[in-house]
Design a protein around this motif. Sequence first.
Motif: not given
Ligand SMILES: [Zn+2]
Length: 708
Positions: A350, A397-398
Amino acid sequence: MKSPTRNLFAFLILLIINIPLAGNEETQSLSGFSPKSSAWELSFERQLTATLKPENAEIQLRRLSGRPHRTGTEGARITAEYIKDQLISFGLPAEIQTYIAYLPAPLTVSIELVAPVSEVIPTTEDRLDGDEFTDAVADHPGWDGYSPSGEATGEVVYAGHGSESEFKQIQLEGIDLKGKIVLMRYFGTGEGTKVRNAERYGAAGVVLYSDPQEDGYRYGDVYPKGDWRPAGAIMRRSILGLPYDGDPLSPGFASTENAKRLRPEDVSFPKIPILPISYRSAERILNLLDGPVAPHFMQGDLPLPYKLGSGPAKLHIKTVMDNRDRPILNVMSRIEGETEPDQWIIVGNHHDAWIYGAGDPSSGTASLLEFARGLGELMKQGFRPKRTLILAFWDAEEMLLGGSTEWVEHHKEELLEKAVACINMDSSVFNTERPLSVNASPVLHKLFRETSRNIKDPKTGKTIFEVWRDMQNQYKNTPSVDGWGDFFDPNQELKEPWIFESPSDDAAPFFNILALPASDMYYGADYGMYHSIYENFHWMKTVVDPTFKYHIAMALMQGFVSLRLANADVIPLDYAGEASYWRKAFNKLQAQSKTIPQYQKAIQLIDLWEKEAKAFEYESNRMLLKQKAPDRDLSKKVYMVARDFYRPGGLPGAQLEHNLWSGSDGILPGIAGALEKKDAKLLQSESNFYVQALRKRIRSLRTLRSRL
Ligand SMILES: [Zn+2]
């Protein structure tokens, strides 16, 4: 079947680079390759190894982590454009694919002690001399994703890791949680779960921190000297706590431009304000707590007795957030397969970071970009993978595994037909003093171990395989952030590296939603800079990987595994090895509960499955030894066997999860969930269901063998 251009190319490589073959490699036959294609693949890997350069990874990381690039911000957009332009400059196709997601962002946050003293608690981290990235600490206060805007004042109660048993303990002590601010540690319990627990007991706000017991001085020197969390660092996390990943407003479907999504008020977001602090601040607050001493299992590593409270410490916390729809930008590069374009290997990372993200995720982005550059170089000389490689740089993603989940939901039907596996690498390197961590579907474990024998460890010159295993033996009794040591017998010497049984990060949607073979990895699972401002280029260059050779070793790991899947004559998915994981899991659940109906039957069927898989492997190896190319449609049949454990209707109580092997209820989730709920009827029907699935697996393997 190998194309003439590739054969000629292999021949040319051997002539031109003339790297002497190592003794074991000369005769080494890779799983799923004929001797001739093995030799070709290994020579190709040597060529790729010679092409990738640590100095390029360093330049990439310097650029990628040079500016903050959190999802939904201008920094993330610039980063996505940069990745796209780089891919194009390497001669690869690239495009940005956009989805929408309901994303959090902070406006202002504050926290102060209002009793027994009046004192501001810092929301920013320490500026450090020599680390220029920390000059900007004031621009990046600590905050947690999906905290609502809110304000709360209350006495503090300490609740350890915030598990149900810890909250019960607090109740047993007669402490009322209504209107209180709960101070909790990260890790241990899911972050979403601990905040939901606090809400359920009536708390008015939550303050989170990472205790030195988790990732601080207990393990070694803190930054800037070492790789462990300093007293002033703040960890940020996303605290969504929903039963699904991806955009919260589009559960189970893609949040494309015209999708009919839920309204935010229809989703159960956290309701009370949440703020993270450093362990220096946590120590200050804990020092002002009275009440009963917390039981041993709730004590941390700060130099004081941890007491439960409540008070006399009293906090006022305030969060003003700007949570709303924002675009998320996946950068995708599709390298069309030469003979099997409709068989896909997804190679992921990501690109969004909490702040600079020099470890998580940009080390992985730098590695994957350098792999892409190498691939581009070799393609200019005529190389084409046999199957299609899809390089994916996910966004968001986070906060919510957003980019990967939306893409999986968007292409669900096509992926179920075409995807062989997803080989993700969230981040390439965090800590070279701790073992490599691989999290993968059991069917991929053999491939990872085999591949790691062909890559050199930068420090010792041994193979990654040896160093990975030896370091695991060295650290298996050390408590770890990841808890990987809990998974095997500490008294037993590992003969080969341990691999987790369920992938996480952006591999998770492929694995959970589609039951696809999927994996994730990084070098050194345990480190202390996670999601702080110190996870920056200065840290990477001075503490973690000054030569950037580990960035390259990991680029090769991800690259070789993906290319072996892409180029093999018979796709090397280890169904025989997978059977042993199922046997172990059934035995474990039976040993715990002694109540699984059809347990004996299941074990018999798993034995039979293993026998069938070994027979297929034996016969296909014989065929490959004769240099005979398999039927073209065989490889599709090979990877489609994995679909035996895809459950179309979803798991009981988790309709969006479809993987019979693993889910939010753990390994063998159907059975584990029924045992957990103590639901005998469900246990019976789930056991029947699993027995049916095992029968299906045996039939698939028999059909497969009949095609040889
Ligand atoms: Zn990550």
